[in-house]
Motif scaffolding. Structure first.
Motif, short mmCIF file in Angstrom:
data_model
loop_
_atom_site.label_atom_id
_atom_site.label_comp_id
_atom_site.label_asym_id
_atom_site.label_seq_id
_atom_site.Cartn_x
_atom_site.Cartn_y
_atom_site.Cartn_z
N ILE A 129 0.84 -1.20 0.00
CA ILE A 129 0.00 0.00 0.00
C ILE A 129 0.87 1.25 0.00
N TYR A 130 1.92 1.26 0.81
CA TYR A 130 2.82 2.42 0.85
C TYR A 130 3.42 2.67 -0.53
N HIS A 131 3.95 1.64 -1.16
CA HIS A 131 4.65 1.81 -2.43
C HIS A 131 3.69 2.12 -3.58
N MET A 132 2.50 1.51 -3.56
CA MET A 132 1.54 1.82 -4.62
C MET A 132 1.04 3.24 -4.48
N ARG A 137 1.29 8.88 -6.76
CA ARG A 137 1.55 10.30 -6.53
C ARG A 137 2.69 10.85 -7.40
N ARG A 138 3.27 10.00 -8.23
CA ARG A 138 4.40 10.45 -9.05
C ARG A 138 3.97 11.53 -10.05
N ALA A 143 -0.39 10.08 -17.21
CA ALA A 143 -1.64 9.99 -16.45
C ALA A 143 -2.13 8.55 -16.38
N GLU A 144 -1.84 7.77 -17.43
CA GLU A 144 -2.28 6.37 -17.45
C GLU A 144 -1.62 5.57 -16.33
N HIS A 145 -0.34 5.87 -16.06
CA HIS A 145 0.38 5.18 -14.98
C HIS A 145 -0.27 5.52 -13.64
N VAL A 146 -0.54 6.78 -13.42
CA VAL A 146 -1.16 7.22 -12.17
C VAL A 146 -2.53 6.56 -11.99
N GLU A 150 -3.69 4.02 -9.07
CA GLU A 150 -4.81 4.36 -8.19
C GLU A 150 -5.80 3.20 -8.11
N ARG A 151 -6.04 2.54 -9.25
CA ARG A 151 -6.94 1.38 -9.26
C ARG A 151 -6.34 0.24 -8.44
#
Length: 203
Positions: A129-132, A137-138, A143-146, A150-151
């Motif tokens: 959870i911390y790393h995801m 937040r990068r 935007a697709e990566h973010v 998030e999903r």
């Protein structure tokens, strides 16, 4: 209302995860804030070991890593796995003592894993959870990566809630005699010079 065990241990995991990432250094000394030999002390140490191993696993996957360094890290990971297993078994010993006087019902069942192995999974989830969350937040990615992260974070948070509930229900069943604990100590043969053929064959 009595505090659920997951509500007791998960904040300890979060604290250890955050403390580790204050330096983000696999060689940083552990500064455990809890009283030595307390349950919280061992839970904090458990998550710290998991955090260090998480990052060792990242480092060893560097395609340009020096083979000698990779071997050294692999041996650190092996030791970390043993330390992790030892701590899980210590936490299970805590539960065995805690529920040692419970009268087991005649139709009581057994779970597929001991409570401490569920605690182990919860510790790993705290790190996921911390790393995801960090990935979501990068600012240097598309935007697709973010959106994808998030999903995934949403799924991990749901998994954390489900696992916490399952752990608490298991402990409630053990405390009520509806399930009973049976702990099989891990027998890691590769670390034992008398059981690993590569090791005892060298004698």
């Amino acid at each position: 209302m009595m505090e659920k065990f997951s509500e007791k241990c998960y904040p300890v995991f979060e604290r250890a995860t955050n403390d580790y990432h204050a330096t983000d250094d696999v060689d940083a000394p552990v500064r455990n804030p809890y009283g030595e030999k307390s349950l919280e002390f061992y839970l904090y140490l458990k998550n710290w070991i998991d955090a260090v191993q998480w990052h060792l696993e990242d480092i060893i996957r560097d395609p340009g890593i020096d083979p000698a360094e990779a071997l050294e890290i692999k041996r650190r990971i092996d030791k970390s796995n043993q330390d992790r297993t030892d701590l899980v078994e210590l936490v299970d010993s805590y539960f065995l003592d805690l529920y040692g006087d419970v009268e087991v019902l005649p139709d009581a069942g057994i779970n597929t894993e001991s409570p401490a192995w569920a605690v182990d999974r919860l510790s790993i989830l705290a790190l996921k959870i911390y790393h995801m969350r960090q990935e979501a937040r990068r600012a240097d990615v598309a935007a697709e990566h973010v959106s994808a992260c998030e999903r995934k974070l949403s799924v991990l948070l749901e998994q954390k809630d489900d696992l916490s509930l399952a752990l608490d229900c298991l402990l409630d069943d053990i405390g009520g005699g509806r399930k009973y604990m049976k702990v099989y100590r891990q027998m890691k043969m590769y670390n034992d010079p008398s059981l690993n053929p590569v090791l005892y064959g060298k004698k």
